[in-house]
Motif scaffolding. Structure first.
Motif, PDB file in Angstrom:
ATOM      1  N   ARG B  92       0.838  -1.214   0.000  1.00  0.00           N
ATOM      2  CA  ARG B  92       0.000   0.000   0.000  1.00  0.00           C
ATOM      3  C   ARG B  92       0.867   1.256   0.000  1.00  0.00           C
ATOM      4  N   ASP B  93       1.808   1.295   0.952  1.00  0.00           N
ATOM      5  CA  ASP B  93       2.601   2.519   1.108  1.00  0.00           C
ATOM      6  C   ASP B  93       3.503   2.774  -0.096  1.00  0.00           C
ATOM      7  N   ASN B  94       4.105   1.701  -0.614  1.00  0.00           N
ATOM      8  CA  ASN B  94       4.994   1.866  -1.765  1.00  0.00           C
ATOM      9  C   ASN B  94       4.224   2.271  -3.015  1.00  0.00           C
ATOM     10  N   TYR B  95       3.078   1.614  -3.229  1.00  0.00           N
ATOM     11  CA  TYR B  95       2.349   1.850  -4.485  1.00  0.00           C
ATOM     12  C   TYR B  95       1.707   3.237  -4.504  1.00  0.00           C
ATOM     13  N   ALA B  96       1.143   3.647  -3.357  1.00  0.00           N
ATOM     14  CA  ALA B  96       0.532   4.978  -3.296  1.00  0.00           C
ATOM     15  C   ALA B  96       1.582   6.040  -3.602  1.00  0.00           C
ATOM     16  N   LYS B  97       2.799   5.827  -3.062  1.00  0.00           N
ATOM     17  CA  LYS B  97       3.879   6.783  -3.289  1.00  0.00           C
ATOM     18  C   LYS B  97       4.278   6.781  -4.769  1.00  0.00           C
ATOM     19  N   GLU B  98       4.399   5.583  -5.321  1.00  0.00           N
ATOM     20  CA  GLU B  98       4.846   5.439  -6.708  1.00  0.00           C
ATOM     21  C   GLU B  98       3.909   6.157  -7.687  1.00  0.00           C
ATOM     22  N   ILE B  99       2.614   6.040  -7.478  1.00  0.00           N
ATOM     23  CA  ILE B  99       1.693   6.668  -8.433  1.00  0.00           C
ATOM     24  C   ILE B  99       1.270   8.070  -7.991  1.00  0.00           C
ATOM     25  N   GLY B 100       1.817   8.536  -6.880  1.00  0.00           N
ATOM     26  CA  GLY B 100       1.550   9.906  -6.442  1.00  0.00           C
ATOM     27  C   GLY B 100       0.140  10.112  -5.932  1.00  0.00           C
ATOM     28  N   ALA B 101      -0.438   9.051  -5.326  1.00  0.00           N
ATOM     29  CA  ALA B 101      -1.806   9.183  -4.806  1.00  0.00           C
ATOM     30  C   ALA B 101      -1.780   9.732  -3.387  1.00  0.00           C
ATOM     31  N   ASP B 102      -2.863  10.397  -3.049  1.00  0.00           N
ATOM     32  CA  ASP B 102      -3.033  10.955  -1.712  1.00  0.00           C
ATOM     33  C   ASP B 102      -3.720   9.885  -0.847  1.00  0.00           C
ATOM     34  N   LEU B 103      -2.954   9.290   0.084  1.00  0.00           N
ATOM     35  CA  LEU B 103      -3.472   8.151   0.863  1.00  0.00           C
ATOM     36  C   LEU B 103      -3.834   8.554   2.292  1.00  0.00           C
ATOM     37  N   LEU B 214      -5.782  -7.622 -14.956  1.00  0.00           N
ATOM     38  CA  LEU B 214      -4.481  -7.489 -14.285  1.00  0.00           C
ATOM     39  C   LEU B 214      -3.374  -7.999 -15.207  1.00  0.00           C
ATOM     40  N   TYR B 215      -3.690  -9.094 -15.916  1.00  0.00           N
ATOM     41  CA  TYR B 215      -2.703  -9.699 -16.809  1.00  0.00           C
ATOM     42  C   TYR B 215      -2.444  -8.817 -18.034  1.00  0.00           C
ATOM     43  N   THR B 216      -3.506  -8.398 -18.716  1.00  0.00           N
ATOM     44  CA  THR B 216      -3.287  -7.640 -19.959  1.00  0.00           C
ATOM     45  C   THR B 216      -2.713  -6.257 -19.662  1.00  0.00           C
ATOM     46  N   GLU B 217      -3.023  -5.697 -18.495  1.00  0.00           N
ATOM     47  CA  GLU B 217      -2.540  -4.355 -18.161  1.00  0.00           C
ATOM     48  C   GLU B 217      -1.242  -4.381 -17.351  1.00  0.00           C
ATOM     49  N   GLN B 218      -0.838  -5.595 -16.949  1.00  0.00           N
ATOM     50  CA  GLN B 218       0.376  -5.735 -16.122  1.00  0.00           C
ATOM     51  C   GLN B 218       0.329  -4.823 -14.885  1.00  0.00           C
ATOM     52  N   ILE B 219      -0.734  -4.959 -14.121  1.00  0.00           N
ATOM     53  CA  ILE B 219      -0.930  -4.125 -12.926  1.00  0.00           C
ATOM     54  C   ILE B 219      -0.302  -4.812 -11.714  1.00  0.00           C
ATOM     55  N   PRO B 220       0.484  -4.080 -10.928  1.00  0.00           N
ATOM     56  CA  PRO B 220       1.111  -4.692  -9.741  1.00  0.00           C
ATOM     57  C   PRO B 220       0.070  -5.098  -8.695  1.00  0.00           C
ATOM     58  N   ILE B 221       0.277  -6.245  -8.063  1.00  0.00           N
ATOM     59  CA  ILE B 221      -0.609  -6.686  -6.969  1.00  0.00           C
ATOM     60  C   ILE B 221       0.248  -7.203  -5.811  1.00  0.00           C
ATOM     61  N   VAL B 222      -0.369  -7.326  -4.652  1.00  0.00           N
ATOM     62  CA  VAL B 222       0.325  -7.814  -3.459  1.00  0.00           C
ATOM     63  C   VAL B 222       0.870  -9.229  -3.717  1.00  0.00           C
ATOM     64  N   PRO B 223       2.132  -9.483  -3.361  1.00  0.00           N
ATOM     65  CA  PRO B 223       2.751 -10.787  -3.668  1.00  0.00           C
ATOM     66  C   PRO B 223       2.028 -11.983  -3.035  1.00  0.00           C
ATOM     67  N   LEU B 224       1.199 -11.739  -1.999  1.00  0.00           N
ATOM     68  CA  LEU B 224       0.470 -12.848  -1.365  1.00  0.00           C
ATOM     69  C   LEU B 224      -0.441 -13.598  -2.335  1.00  0.00           C
ATOM     70  N   TYR B 225      -0.789 -12.954  -3.459  1.00  0.00           N
ATOM     71  CA  TYR B 225      -1.640 -13.624  -4.444  1.00  0.00           C
ATOM     72  C   TYR B 225      -0.903 -14.741  -5.181  1.00  0.00           C
ATOM     73  N   PHE B 226       0.444 -14.672  -5.157  1.00  0.00           N
ATOM     74  CA  PHE B 226       1.227 -15.665  -5.902  1.00  0.00           C
ATOM     75  C   PHE B 226       1.675 -16.793  -4.973  1.00  0.00           C
ATOM     76  N   ALA B 227       1.604 -18.021  -5.477  1.00  0.00           N
ATOM     77  CA  ALA B 227       1.934 -19.177  -4.644  1.00  0.00           C
ATOM     78  C   ALA B 227       3.426 -19.232  -4.337  1.00  0.00           C
TER      79      ALA B 227
END
Lengths: 525, 317
Positions: B92-103, B214-227
């Motif tokens: 959350r903290d890294n991604y919000a910073k990366e895209i410049g969102a106000d969290l 998520l796949y076609t847009e290559q959107i980052p997601i939390v690594p917990l989704y991956f086995a």
């Protein structure tokens, strides 16, 4: 470990999934017609139901299927009250996909008192499935459902003649209902009609072809849904681009965000802004994924224009083609079919808020032309409309709307009514046509003048052609655009004599030039 | 009339004349962007409920697209129960910073200090305090009149009846039997003071649509989704991931399990599934073969029949 062929297979699989179109359909019918069972059957037989969902339904206290069978209708009855009462009381949306298409089902209740919910589900549908009880034939409710499908302009209607198992899969019974339905469809002016004998309970002709009805050689319900042509004509229609939002991140960029309602917008093409009538060009079609050359119906894009023109939310870009239907009707008075959706009745003389595309205006009910009996389709007199009534009503708005007839354009011909006090959504409108008003002239022309002589000359020319016109002066050049805007929003065509930024300007040196320029604005002198 | 603007000489006529094909993901994307823009145009103070999950990731990307080339014109609000997975918080903290969102992060600090937990309170009460109460307080604190949520109608039965614009009264509550009719794409945004609207741009997306996007847009997601191999205990038949601070119940033994999360929630109430899917491709392939629903591993949905409906009536998303 992934092998080369597994990767290839996955690409092929992915391509097939990505390539699918989206089809929205609605189902009209009551519990007694077996509607929920039909949807449950579609979901079940297309393997769209998860095991735990099926298990949860199997152990439910309610079961209408009998003889130890799983009640598939429970898969779709979402709210607790519905499960308890065994009726569907609201629109529920369901999703499933096959190798060919992705489907969105708007599952709506069929009882008469839920006409409004049926209209809601029908408003976005490409296909309507009208349930007909094969053991009973065309009942008033089948007529009502078909009428609402035609009213909401659903392009394709399929009659699913259900419970064929109860009539021994008898062809003669089906053919009689088929003939009756064709007669009804003709009367309603339905353009694309399909009639299929099914048994939702037993699964005949829903997903798999029925062995019990060899005399029927047409498509199963799913075959039909997978192949019926989608949105064939919207791209051929004239351009309508209602402006949703002005995107202005900095001084260098000003874009107009919106969804193409109909037609195709192309980079470089000429467009006209309504209501100002200003003409400009599309400089770029901007998206996060890069600029586009063209955008078709349903695409959400941002248009950058070649000139700095005055344009904002609630206004519209159109194409300036010479065809007569290329320009939407601009009017403050119109007739529309209304589905009334609230306990408080619609009253003549009352003013509501009206939202059409991104535009919100005030609309007064002028008169109820007639009410439609949804069962007999007769026209009746009415002084007010009660919940679930359908009627032809005339409205007058404080600001002009830019609309097309609903039967021509399901986006620009549609509107909702909102009660200004309770804020409830009280009515759905399908606009038919403009009507003339007693209180306004067709073309009030007004001259906001920077050049008095030119303005006077214009007024004389307009007067000679029978148009009343008033000269306004005393504005500074900076004030003129604001005044013009205020006049336009009040429904008045504002013409500026002389060169002023950001307004519709007449600045020809001779009468012929003025006449030509006026003609371009739609004013004949 | 000639075209005054330069056109790309290499593009074919067909390309110039024909818009892109509207496959289902494009159609869904365009509809969601329309909804996001409509709400931003009509509400005074919108906010996006950001849950850090895959649906939030898609919703955030759609917001980036909707207002491009502008920035996202509203803040993100995360309701932190204090039980979220550590991987979620750092993402959350890294991604919000990366895209410049106000969290904005909001927590029910009092309930957290009082030790609210699902074991002692039950999941209904725990959710009530740490999610629903915190959400309503967070919305009130920010003066937000509209909140975007990533809920999808295919998730759960009571959500199937949810409007795109879901009206909430002055107490933030939902009345499923008295919803505003919603026709075409014409949304009613009118509110009185204190009332609010939950806006669901992903209403018509399914779980598979989310993964394909998520796949076609290559959107980052939390690594917990991956086995991968993770430390976990099997608690009430559910694979519960363990962290150094996890309280073990009597008789529980930590084991190493090849697993991933199918949906993300609070640590005590969200189980992992056994899986070898460590890429988006494999997750999608796995999803197609699934015979069990997405929220089955979410304890909060199964307290009793209709439990999600009860939570939603009270103000839960």
């Amino acid at each position: 470990m992934a092998t080369a062929s597994a990767v290839t297979d996955f690409r092929a699989f992915l391509d097939s999934h990505l390539d699918r179109e989206l089809l929205r359909f609605t189902t009209a019918g009551s519990v007694d017609d077996g509607k929920s069972t039909l949807i449950g059957r579609l979901l079940h037989d297309t393997k769209s139901v998860y095991e735990d969902q099926l298990a949860s339904v199997a152990k439910s206290r309610v079961n209408r299927a009998g003889s130890g069978r799983v009640d598939l209708s429970l898969l779709t009855d979402g709210l607790r009250a519905e499960r308890e009462q065994g009726i569907t009381i609201d629109v529920a949306y369901r999703y499933f996909a096959t190798a060919k298409r992705k489907f969105i089902i708007a599952d709506t209740p069929g009882h008469e008192q839920y006409t409004r919910n049926m209209a809601t589900g029908a408003s976005t549908a490409d296909v309507a499935i009208v349930l007909v009880d094969g053991s009973k034939g065309i009942l008033p409710q089948s007529r009502r459902h078909s009428f609402i499908a035609s009213l909401l302009g659903i392009p394709h209607v399929v009659a699913a003649v259900n419970k064929m198992d109860l009539v021994g899969y008898d062809e003669a019974k089906f053919r009689a209902i088929e003939a009756d339905f064709r007669t009804l469809a003709k009367r309603l002016g339905l353009r694309s009609v399909q009639i299929i004998p099914v048994s939702a309970l037993e699964g005949d002709n829903v997903v798999t072809a029925s062995a019990n009805m060899p005399w029927y050689t047409g498509p199963t319900l799913l075959d039909y849904l997978e192949t019926v042509p989608l949105r064939e004509h919207v791209a051929d229609q004239p351009l309508r681009f209602p402006v949703q939002l002005v995107v202005r991140p900095d001084r260098t960029f000003r874009g107009f965000a919106g969804q193409v309602a109909s037609g195709i917008v192309r980079a470089g093409q000429h467009v006209v802004a309504l209501p100002s009538g200003r003409r400009t060009q599309v400089k770029r079609i901007v998206t996060w994924d890069g600029d586009l050359k063209a955008a078709g119906p349903g695409e959400s894009v941002t248009l950058e224009l070649a000139d700095e023109i005055d344009l904002s939310r609630g206004e519209m870009l159109i194409s300036p083609d010479a065809h007569s239907n290329s320009v939407p009707t601009v009017s403050t008075a119109f007739g529309a079919k209304v589905v009334w959706m609230h306990e408080e009745p619609l009253e003549v003389g009352k003013t509501y808020l009206l939202k059409q595309t991104s535009r919100v205006v005030r609309a007064e009910v002028k008169r109820i032309s007639y009410r439609v009996d949804v069962n007999s389709l007769e026209h009746l007199d009415a002084t007010e409309l009660k919940m679930n009534d359908i009627a032809e009503v005339e409205f007058e708005t404080n600001l002009p709307l830019f609309f097309d007839a609903y039967r021509e354009n399901r986006v620009t011909g549609a509107a909702i009514l909102i009660d200004p006090l309770s804020n409830a959504t009280v009515g759905a409108l399908m606009i038919d046509r403009a009507v003339s008003t007693a209180t306004r002239s067709d073309l009030p022309a007004l001259l906001a003048a920077a050049h008095i002589d030119l303005a006077e000359r214009l007024r004389e020319m307009l007067a000679a052609a029978g148009h009343r016109a008033v000269v306004l002066h005393g504005f500074s050049p900076e004030e003129v655009p604001v005044a013009v805007r205020a006049l336009q929003l009040a429904g008045v065509l504002a013409i500026v004599a002389g060169a002023v930024e950001g307004a519709t300007v007449l600045n020809a040196s001779d009468d012929a030039g003025l006449i030509a320029a006026l003609a371009e604005m739609g004013v004949t002198v | 009339m000639s075209t005054l603007l330069p056109t790309d000489a290499t593009s074919s006529v067909a390309e110039l004349l024909t818009p892109r094909k509207m496959d289902h993901l494009r159609a869904l994307e365009a509809e969601s962007i329309f909804i996001l823009r409509e709400a931003v145009a009509e509400f005074a103070r919108p906010v996006m409920l950001y849950s850090i999950g895959k649906d939030s990731s898609v919703m955030l990307r759609l917001a980036q697209k909707a207002f491009y080339p502008g920035k996202i014109p509203f803040p993100l609000l995360h309701i932190d129960t204090s039980y979220k997975f550590p991987e979620m918080i750092s993402f959350r903290d890294n991604y919000a910073k990366e895209i410049g969102a106000d969290l904005i992060v909001h927590r029910n600090e009092k309930a957290i200090a009082d030790g609210a937990n699902p074991h002692d309170l039950g999941t209904q009460n725990c959710c009530g305090l740490l999610k629903t109460r915190a959400l309503l307080d967070g919305l009130e604190a920010g003066g937000f009149d509209a909140a975007f949520g990533g809920a999808r109608r295919d998730e759960e039965k009571s959500r199937a009846k949810e409007r795109v614009y879901s009206f909430r009264d002055g107490n933030g509550q939902w009345d499923p039997k008295n919803q505003r009719p919603e026709l075409w794409q014409i949304y009613n945004s009118r509110l009185r003071k204190g009332e609010s609207i939950r806006v669901f741009p992903l209403s018509n997306w399914t779980e598979l649509d989310i993964w394909l996007y998520l796949y076609t847009e290559q959107i980052p997601i939390v690594p917990l989704y991956f086995a991968r191999e993770r430390e976990a205990v099997i608690r009430a038949g559910q694979i519960t991931l363990t962290y150094p601070e996890t309280r073990l119940l009597p008789g529980e033994k930590i084991e190493t399990v090849m697993c991933r999360m199918r949906s993300l929630g609070c640590m005590p109430c969200t189980g992992a599934i056994r899986s070898e899917a460590d890429t988006l491709e494999k997750i999608i392939a796995e999803l197609i073969s699934f015979r069990r629903s997405e929220r089955e591993n979410r304890a909060i949905d199964h307290d009793e029949e209709g439990s999600m409906e009860t939570k939603k009536r009270e103000g839960y998303f």
